[in-house]
Design a protein around this motif. Structure first.
Motif, mmCIF file in Angstrom:
data_model
loop_
_atom_site.group_PDB
_atom_site.id
_atom_site.type_symbol
_atom_site.label_atom_id
_atom_site.label_comp_id
_atom_site.label_asym_id
_atom_site.label_seq_id
_atom_site.Cartn_x
_atom_site.Cartn_y
_atom_site.Cartn_z
ATOM 1 N N ASN A 155 -10.316 4.242 3.871
ATOM 2 C CA ASN A 155 -9.916 4.109 2.461
ATOM 3 C C ASN A 155 -10.927 3.257 1.716
ATOM 4 N N HIS A 195 -10.302 8.660 -0.004
ATOM 5 C CA HIS A 195 -9.656 8.648 1.308
ATOM 6 C C HIS A 195 -10.397 9.628 2.202
ATOM 7 N N PHE A 231 -9.944 5.856 -5.940
ATOM 8 C CA PHE A 231 -9.893 5.768 -4.480
ATOM 9 C C PHE A 231 -10.582 6.949 -3.838
ATOM 10 N N THR A 256 0.841 -1.202 0.000
ATOM 11 C CA THR A 256 0.000 0.000 0.000
ATOM 12 C C THR A 256 0.875 1.250 0.000
#
Lengths: 582, 264
Positions: free
Chosen positions: B140, B130, B128, B7
């Motif tokens: 996430n 966040h 993504f 990650t």
């Protein structure tokens, strides 16, 4: 008989004292900032050798100082006055700090002289001189412009007038070039960027308001209103999308002069005046008229036609029409050129005395597109196919020369996806359609409107051959995303169209968009099929009405790499094909 | 969530990508600005393989837009905006969604998504999300969705979120621009938040959890700039409403808003 064309000029003071009060009463925009400066009118250059300097120059057309691109210091550039049969040499010196080019619009030149960077040469680099040299084989009214970047929007254009080698069939005492263009204080890059981010940016009047809706409901009832509105609302389109760059940013010019500057042409009582209308704009289709004055159209795209008397005509981007008028000697007349979306107008004056001018008429109502423009009317039941035609259909005999296409309308599989918003289901032949916004003018204002069907060549068609094949091209786009293409494929991803030298073919253009698309073919004549094969008018630019089709015949009689493209500057990058005659 | 080297690498790549995009976008903007005066730069690439116009027509486009930049009631605020960069088909979008109400941050999201034009009116999104606010099941999310316009010009976003721990969420947003006059619009807006699970800490419940509605009256001073006033109403429903009641919090709130919408 023939005198060199000229650009009349009238001092600013004369203009202000002459019609200042009238202008104020008419509610025209306030007087420009005194810092404004007129751009000098173009001069006329004659002879066989021409020196043209492309350079930038400061202009102030609206009160805002800006840079523009000039030829020999003027915008438009000088009028080039040639004679049929002579060989002209044009030395073009590039004083800009980027590449430039000049394309001779509508002139049948050998391929290397055509002036399109990438197709005909590599462009003229900064500081470089390029010598164009070719024999002039035609006569009439044409023009020239840069084919590099967005330079046409910045002023790089000018008129070409060619005297015929023999006698001129048109009789006239005075001769004026009336070159129409559009000017924006925004840079062309800014305009294009705005369009890419919001395709409807400049069409501020596209939305129906709730007030409009309420008015419709009261007048027509809910059911009828819903029936009318549904196809548009369902498709997320507006019936006012007739123009994508409008008077919101543009000022419209005649020979480089704003409506306030009022370009003025003089005549003596009893004289016949020839007006050479040229649409050199970047993105504007003009509707032209001279209130109270009969116009006789004598030439279209430089080619003589059988005279047609009209009150109004639509001038597509790139097209030229020569008109003769016989004004009465005791009054002035307004040359009135409304933009198609009625967002603004260009204006000039035809007058027997410098201190005379005429009323500027109000603009006509905003054109409203109808179902016909969506290509939705299914006359005769023939529907467009989303498939290749069968062998039977393909081998069916082509319609005779002059009548236009009778082939089935086929949408290619590439006409799918994010780049195509609309596909005309049953496009009508646009040849007898005056166009959106002009269709009711006959009944409403008793104005006779020119249609393409009225254009008949003065001399019989030279080539009586039948077309050997037909090429159907669809003009496609997604205005919201501002994507444009032919058959759903933009130029960058397309392969050239190949024509065999000597062949005669029919090109049928189908407009799958809501915008009128003026299509320009370089190097070869477009013999417009108006229904009369005996007198096909030869054009270089053909307007394709929204949701309609139009056909012309092409003789592939000039070898080389040519372009077939939409003359609208910001749609050109997509609606463009190389046509290669081999 | 534990940070594995994997990650970490992803984060580094994403950050580098963002920086590069930023630089490129700045360059593109710079080019545009400089075009206002001709002296500033020469353009060597005009001629060549194209006809001199394709180059101009095919430049990537960078757009920054703030759909909402507003004050909400006496102690709230909201910022919703994005920056996109790309060509006719592919774009990278950075999005910020921030909401504060009743003295606490309710939403503080950063998105990085890839957007692809898939039809005349619709874009596919994948990327993504966040979350910077702490109180949530996951910080996430993988985001997959569609954004575009339905028939009758209703603007819609539908995005599904998946978290590593198996949490799921779904957000549906709709907005309509009703023109009252050429420059005046009334914009009703609806946002529905669904979750696949209960999350007492975050105050969200399984199923339809939260509804936001708004009505804004915009006045277009410039096509790119429209200030507005309006009302914003939000309420939690279902399990989420139960959690709120247990905490002694209000289930709904209605506040006035004042702000502007802008894009470049």
């Amino acid at each position: 008989m023939t005198k060199p064309p000229r650009c009349g000029s009238v001092s600013r003071r004369t203009f202000v004292t002459g019609i200042g009060a009238g202008m104020a009463l008419l509610g025209l925009p306030g007087f420009p900032n005194p810092a404004r400066a007129r751009v000098p009118p173009p001069t006329t250059l004659t002879g066989e050798n021409f020196s043209l300097q492309v350079d930038q120059r400061a202009v102030n057309l609206t009160g805002q100082p800006r840079n523009a691109i000039s030829v020999n210091g003027s915008i438009p550039g000088p009028i080039l006055h040639w004679r049929e049969g002579q060989t002209v040499t044009l030395n073009v010196l590039n004083q800009l700090d980027k590449n430039t080019s000049i394309h001779w619009y509508g002139i049948r030149v050998p391929n290397p002289m055509n002036g399109v960077p990438g197709l005909n040469f590599s462009g003229i680099r900064p500081g470089e001189n390029f010598r164009y040299r070719f024999k002039v084989k035609q006569s009439g009214t044409y023009w020239y412009h840069s084919h590099s970047g967005f330079q046409r929007q910045q002023g790089l254009y000018g008129a070409i007038v060619i005297d015929p080698a023999g006698g001129d069939p048109v009789t006239y005492d005075r001769d004026y070039v009336v070159l129409l263009s559009d000017w924006s204080d925004e840079s062309p890059q800014q305009i294009y960027s705005n369009l890419k981010k919001d395709g409807h940016y400049y069409n501020r009047r596209r939305h129906r308001t709730t007030t409009d809706l309420w008015r419709d409901v009261r007048a027509k009832g809910i059911e009828q209103t819903w029936r009318e509105r549904h196809p548009w609302n369902f498709a997320g389109m507006s019936d006012r999308d007739v123009s994508d760059v409008t008077g919101y940013t543009y000022s419209y010019l005649i020979n480089g002069q704003t409506p306030e500057d009022n370009w003025t042409a003089l005549f003596a009582p009893g004289e016949i005046v020839r007006l050479r209308f040229i649409n050199a704009s970047a993105m504007t289709i003009f509707d032209l008229r001279i209130p109270d004055l009969d116009m006789t159209v004598v030439s279209a795209d430089g080619q003589n036609i059988q005279p047609v008397r009209v009150d109004e005509f639509r001038l597509g981007t790139g097209e030229t029409y020569d008109v003769v008028v016989k004004p009465s000697g005791d009054r002035a007349y307004t040359l009135f050129a409304q933009a198609i979306d009625r967002g603004g107008y260009a204006r000039g004056t035809l007058t027997p005395a410098q201190n005379l001018s005429a009323e500027v008429p109000p603009m006509d109502p905003i054109p409203i597109l109808d179902k016909r423009d969506m290509g939705f009317i299914r006359a005769g039941g023939a529907r467009a196919a989303d498939r290749q035609p069968t062998a039977e259909e393909q081998n069916a005999k082509l319609a005779p020369a002059g009548l236009g296409s009778n082939s089935p309308i086929v949408h290619q599989p590439t006409e799918k996806g994010h780049g195509v918003a609309l596909r005309a289901r049953a496009p009508q032949n646009g040849v007898d359609d005056p166009g959106v916004g002009l269709r009711e003018h006959q009944q409403r204002h008793n104005r006779r409107i020119l249609t393409y069907k009225d254009l008949r060549s003065l001399t019989p068609s030279l080539d009586r051959r039948q077309p050997q094949r037909e090429l159907q091209l669809h003009l496609t786009g997604n205005p919201a995303r501002y994507l444009w293409s032919i058959d759903g494929v933009k130029y960058k991803n397309a392969t050239p169209i190949l024509l065999a030298y000597g062949e005669r073919l029919r090109i049928t253009l189908v407009n799958d968009t809501l915008l009128t698309q003026p299509m320009h073919l370089h190097g070869l004549w477009s013999e417009l099929e108006t229904g009369d094969g005996e007198y096909l008018p030869r054009k270089h630019t053909v307007m394709v009405q929204p949701g309609a089709k139009i056909s012309y015949l092409v003789n592939a009689d000039n070898r080389g790499r040519w372009a077939l493209h939409c003359q609208m500057l910001y749609r050109t990058y997509g609606i463009f094909r190389e046509v290669r005659v081999v | 969530m534990k940070r594995t080297p994997h990650t970490k690498a992803t984060v580094i790549i994403v950050v580098t990508l963002c920086l590069q995009l930023g630089v490129q976008a700045a360059k593109a903007q710079n080019q545009q600005d400089q075009h206002h005066s001709f002296q500033s730069r020469s353009e060597g690439s005009v001629a060549g393989e194209d006809h001199g116009m394709v180059g101009e027509g095919d430049k990537p486009v960078a757009k920054l837009s703030l759909d909402q930049f507003e004050r909400r009631g006496m102690n709230g605020a909201a910022i919703e905006g994005d920056f996109s960069y790309g060509d006719d088909v592919n774009k990278v979008v950075l999005e910020v969604d921030f909401e504060r109400g009743g003295g606490e941050t309710e939403k503080n999201e950063r998105w990085l998504v890839y957007s692809r034009s898939i039809s005349k009116d619709w874009n596919f999104l994948a990327g993504f999300r966040h979350d910077l606010q702490r109180e949530t099941t996951s910080r996430n999310w993988l985001a997959i969705g569609l954004a575009g316009e339905t028939p009758y010009s209703l603007e819609m976003d539908a995005v599904l979120f998946l978290a590593r721990n198996g949490s799921t969420a779904f957000r549906l947003e709709g907005e309509y621009d009703a023109k009252l006059a050429e420059k005046v619009s009334l914009v009703p807006r609806l946002e529905l938040n669904f979750f696949g699970q209960n999350d007492e800490i975050a105050g969200s419940g399984s199923g339809l959890s939260q509804i936001e509605t708004g009505l804004r009256l915009l006045y277009e001073i410039h096509p790119k700039f429209s200030p507005y006033i309006g009302v914003h109403h939000e309420r939690v429903v279902g399990n989420a409403a139960d959690f709120a009641r247990e905490e002694g919090e209000k289930v709904y709130s209605t506040v006035w808003v004042i702000g502007f919408r802008v894009w470049f």
